[in-house]
Design a protein around this motif. Structure first.
Motif, PDB file in Angstrom:
ATOM      1  N   VAL A 145       6.888  10.309  -1.449  1.00 22.28           N
ATOM      2  CA  VAL A 145       8.425  10.447  -1.705  1.00 22.28           C
ATOM      3  C   VAL A 145       9.510   9.398  -0.977  1.00 22.28           C
ATOM      4  O   VAL A 145       8.882   8.738  -0.084  1.00 22.28           O
ATOM      5  N   SER A 146      10.436   8.864  -1.682  1.00 18.20           N
ATOM      6  CA  SER A 146      10.972   7.556  -1.329  1.00 18.20           C
ATOM      7  C   SER A 146      12.383   7.499  -1.633  1.00 18.20           C
ATOM      8  O   SER A 146      12.545   7.460  -2.886  1.00 18.20           O
ATOM      9  N   ASN A 147      13.231   8.280  -1.204  1.00 17.84           N
ATOM     10  CA  ASN A 147      14.743   8.233  -1.394  1.00 17.84           C
ATOM     11  C   ASN A 147      15.785   7.562  -0.432  1.00 17.84           C
ATOM     12  O   ASN A 147      15.571   7.785   0.529  1.00 17.84           O
ATOM     13  N   MET A 148      15.959   6.372  -1.189  1.00 19.33           N
ATOM     14  CA  MET A 148      16.914   5.319  -0.261  1.00 19.33           C
ATOM     15  C   MET A 148      18.348   5.311  -0.817  1.00 19.33           C
ATOM     16  O   MET A 148      18.591   5.086  -1.923  1.00 19.33           O
ATOM     17  N   ASP A 149      19.198   5.126   0.210  1.00 17.74           N
ATOM     18  CA  ASP A 149      20.544   4.688   0.024  1.00 17.74           C
ATOM     19  C   ASP A 149      20.851   3.825   1.102  1.00 17.74           C
ATOM     20  O   ASP A 149      21.198   3.925   2.189  1.00 17.74           O
ATOM     21  N   PHE A 150      20.524   2.426   0.836  1.00 21.33           N
ATOM     22  CA  PHE A 150      20.781   1.320   1.672  1.00 21.33           C
ATOM     23  C   PHE A 150      22.211   0.783   1.815  1.00 21.33           C
ATOM     24  O   PHE A 150      22.466  -0.054   1.065  1.00 21.33           O
ATOM     25  N   ARG A 151      22.739   1.460   2.889  1.00 18.76           N
ATOM     26  CA  ARG A 151      24.109   0.856   3.229  1.00 18.76           C
ATOM     27  C   ARG A 151      24.119   1.620   4.595  1.00 18.76           C
ATOM     28  O   ARG A 151      23.647   2.623   5.069  1.00 18.76           O
ATOM     29  N   PRO A 152      25.077   1.150   5.227  1.00 21.80           N
ATOM     30  CA  PRO A 152      25.613   1.518   6.673  1.00 21.80           C
ATOM     31  C   PRO A 152      26.161   3.023   6.438  1.00 21.80           C
ATOM     32  O   PRO A 152      26.819   3.419   5.406  1.00 21.80           O
ATOM     33  N   GLY A 153      25.363   4.124   6.990  1.00 20.67           N
ATOM     34  CA  GLY A 153      25.762   5.457   6.940  1.00 20.67           C
ATOM     35  C   GLY A 153      24.908   6.119   5.954  1.00 20.67           C
ATOM     36  O   GLY A 153      24.821   7.337   5.856  1.00 20.67           O
ATOM     37  N   SER A 190       3.602  13.326   6.637  1.00 23.17           N
ATOM     38  CA  SER A 190       4.379  13.292   7.852  1.00 23.17           C
ATOM     39  C   SER A 190       5.706  12.341   7.190  1.00 23.17           C
ATOM     40  O   SER A 190       5.835  11.628   6.507  1.00 23.17           O
ATOM     41  N   TRP A 191       6.633  13.530   7.583  1.00 26.73           N
ATOM     42  CA  TRP A 191       8.291  12.834   6.908  1.00 26.73           C
ATOM     43  C   TRP A 191       8.993  12.370   7.867  1.00 26.73           C
ATOM     44  O   TRP A 191       8.972  12.476   9.301  1.00 26.73           O
ATOM     45  N   GLY A 192       9.920  11.531   7.354  1.00 24.77           N
ATOM     46  CA  GLY A 192      10.621  10.732   8.143  1.00 24.77           C
ATOM     47  C   GLY A 192      11.771  10.364   7.482  1.00 24.77           C
ATOM     48  O   GLY A 192      12.156  10.524   6.150  1.00 24.77           O
ATOM     49  N   LYS A 193      12.997  10.064   8.403  1.00 27.07           N
ATOM     50  CA  LYS A 193      14.328   9.649   7.760  1.00 27.07           C
ATOM     51  C   LYS A 193      14.905   8.326   8.907  1.00 27.07           C
ATOM     52  O   LYS A 193      15.289   8.874   9.888  1.00 27.07           O
ATOM     53  N   SER A 194      15.158   7.565   8.124  1.00 25.14           N
ATOM     54  CA  SER A 194      16.036   6.300   8.845  1.00 25.14           C
ATOM     55  C   SER A 194      17.591   6.327   8.445  1.00 25.14           C
ATOM     56  O   SER A 194      17.691   6.547   7.249  1.00 25.14           O
ATOM     57  N   VAL A 195      18.221   6.463   9.358  1.00 21.86           N
ATOM     58  CA  VAL A 195      19.776   6.489   9.014  1.00 21.86           C
ATOM     59  C   VAL A 195      20.371   5.355   9.468  1.00 21.86           C
ATOM     60  O   VAL A 195      20.143   4.906  10.539  1.00 21.86           O
ATOM     61  N   TYR A 196      20.788   4.434   8.452  1.00 17.46           N
ATOM     62  CA  TYR A 196      21.387   3.067   8.777  1.00 17.46           C
ATOM     63  C   TYR A 196      22.580   3.010   9.270  1.00 17.46           C
ATOM     64  O   TYR A 196      23.505   3.577   8.820  1.00 17.46           O
ATOM     65  N   ALA A 198      10.668  18.191   4.764  1.00 11.65           N
ATOM     66  CA  ALA A 198      11.028  17.669   3.454  1.00 11.65           C
ATOM     67  C   ALA A 198      12.346  17.870   2.996  1.00 11.65           C
ATOM     68  O   ALA A 198      12.788  17.110   1.849  1.00 11.65           O
ATOM     69  N   GLU A 199      13.399  18.654   3.592  1.00  9.85           N
ATOM     70  CA  GLU A 199      14.728  18.791   3.138  1.00  9.85           C
ATOM     71  C   GLU A 199      15.593  17.808   3.901  1.00  9.85           C
ATOM     72  O   GLU A 199      16.750  17.461   3.705  1.00  9.85           O
ATOM     73  N   TRP A 233      17.025   6.314   4.553  1.00  7.76           N
ATOM     74  CA  TRP A 233      15.858   6.393   3.501  1.00  7.76           C
ATOM     75  C   TRP A 233      15.084   7.773   4.048  1.00  7.76           C
ATOM     76  O   TRP A 233      14.626   7.592   5.341  1.00  7.76           O
ATOM     77  N   HIS A 234      14.987   8.890   3.464  1.00  7.98           N
ATOM     78  CA  HIS A 234      13.964   9.864   3.514  1.00  7.98           C
ATOM     79  C   HIS A 234      12.845   9.468   2.664  1.00  7.98           C
ATOM     80  O   HIS A 234      12.761   9.412   1.588  1.00  7.98           O
ATOM     81  N   TYR A 235      11.642   9.718   3.539  1.00  7.21           N
ATOM     82  CA  TYR A 235      10.504   9.611   2.637  1.00  7.21           C
ATOM     83  C   TYR A 235       9.352  10.715   3.303  1.00  7.21           C
ATOM     84  O   TYR A 235       9.424  10.997   4.458  1.00  7.21           O
ATOM     85  N   CYS A 236       8.168  10.545   2.538  1.00  3.01           N
ATOM     86  CA  CYS A 236       7.090  11.215   2.954  1.00  3.01           C
ATOM     87  C   CYS A 236       5.752  10.468   2.811  1.00  3.01           C
ATOM     88  O   CYS A 236       5.515   9.829   1.879  1.00  3.01           O
ATOM     89  N   MET A 237       4.876  10.623   4.100  1.00  2.34           N
ATOM     90  CA  MET A 237       3.723   9.754   3.825  1.00  2.34           C
ATOM     91  C   MET A 237       2.676  10.915   3.936  1.00  2.34           C
ATOM     92  O   MET A 237       2.695  11.717   4.530  1.00  2.34           O
ATOM     93  N   LYS A 238       1.632  10.493   3.002  1.00  3.50           N
ATOM     94  CA  LYS A 238       0.655  11.452   2.874  1.00  3.50           C
ATOM     95  C   LYS A 238      -0.832  11.025   2.980  1.00  3.50           C
ATOM     96  O   LYS A 238      -0.855   9.545   2.508  1.00  3.50           O
ATOM     97  N   CYS A 239      -1.743  11.454   3.798  1.00  2.00           N
ATOM     98  CA  CYS A 239      -2.889  10.994   4.041  1.00  2.00           C
ATOM     99  C   CYS A 239      -4.101  11.220   2.980  1.00  2.00           C
ATOM    100  O   CYS A 239      -4.136  12.414   2.508  1.00  2.00           O
ATOM    101  N   LEU A 240      -4.413  10.363   2.167  1.00  2.00           N
ATOM    102  CA  LEU A 240      -5.083  10.395   0.954  1.00  2.00           C
ATOM    103  C   LEU A 240      -6.433   9.884   1.088  1.00  2.00           C
ATOM    104  O   LEU A 240      -7.332   9.881   0.290  1.00  2.00           O
ATOM    105  N   ASP A 241      -6.796   9.604   2.353  1.00  2.00           N
ATOM    106  CA  ASP A 241      -8.320   9.108   2.594  1.00  2.00           C
ATOM    107  C   ASP A 241      -9.156  10.080   3.330  1.00  2.00           C
ATOM    108  O   ASP A 241      -8.777  10.517   4.530  1.00  2.00           O
ATOM    109  N   LYS A 242      -9.852  10.769   2.751  1.00  2.00           N
ATOM    110  CA  LYS A 242     -10.811  11.748   2.880  1.00  2.00           C
ATOM    111  C   LYS A 242     -11.719  11.338   4.264  1.00  2.00           C
ATOM    112  O   LYS A 242     -11.991  12.296   5.119  1.00  2.00           O
TER     113      LYS A 242
END
Length: 169
Positions: free
Chosen positions: A50-58, A80-86, A104-105, A61-70
């Motif tokens: 998941v990668s939702n980005m609004d690249f501007r001050p304020g 693992s969910w993260g959110k970067s606020v510019y 996720a929300e 980027w809300h994203y999800c990383m998923k482990c796909l390596d058995k």
């Protein structure tokens, strides 16, 4: 990889530096577009699903990383969910953001470290030196993420970035 990451801990500040064999404009660009980030962000064996980005001050980027390596055992299937606020953007020189753990929300995880990170992109003879300076609330908050394996994760992420940049030139 020929360009190793340099890591320094200065109290509650973590400084990461690495040189990339690519022009500054390109390195900056692949940090500013969610579709680019999906191609290289995260440690090996993990993919951005998941990668939702609004690249501007304020914006964020809300994203999800998923482990796909058995082969990663208990991590396999983990998200693992993260959110970067510019906070500040100076193209193509600097990005300032607050880096949060989230769900996720997009709700910010209470009690988890949330550094203010300043990424500086320095042009040097056609290459780019990336300096990431992350300021944590305390040395203990920084120790929390280091104990979680963040240094190994960012090393692998930046290795993937180097490979991605090579494919774009």
């Amino acid at each position: 990889m020929t360009n190793q990451m340099i890591t320094r801990v200065e109290g509650e500040v973590l400084v990461l530096e690495r040189e990339f064999n690519a022009p500054r404009e390109l390195v900056f660009k692949v940090f500013t577009d969610g579709e680019h980030l999906k191609q290289w962000w995260g440690p090996r064996g993990w993919e951005v699903t998941v990668s939702n980005m609004d690249f501007r001050p304020g914006g964020s980027w809300h994203y999800c990383m998923k482990c796909l390596d058995k082969n990663q055992g208990d991590f396999y299937g983990m998200e693992s969910w993260g959110k970067s606020v510019y906070q500040e953007i100076e193209e193509p020189e600097k990005i300032v953001l607050i880096d949060y753990f989230s769900d996720a929300e997009g709700t910010i995880a209470e009690g988890m470290p949330a550094p203010i990170s300043t990424m500086t992109f320095v042009e040097q003879d056609g290459k780019t030196k990336l300096i990431n300076r992350a300021v944590y609330d305390s040395p203990e908050a920084l120790k929390t993420v280091l104990d979680m394996g963040m240094e190994e994760g960012i090393t692998q992420t930046w290795d993937r970035l180097e490979e991605y940049l090579a494919s774009k030139q």
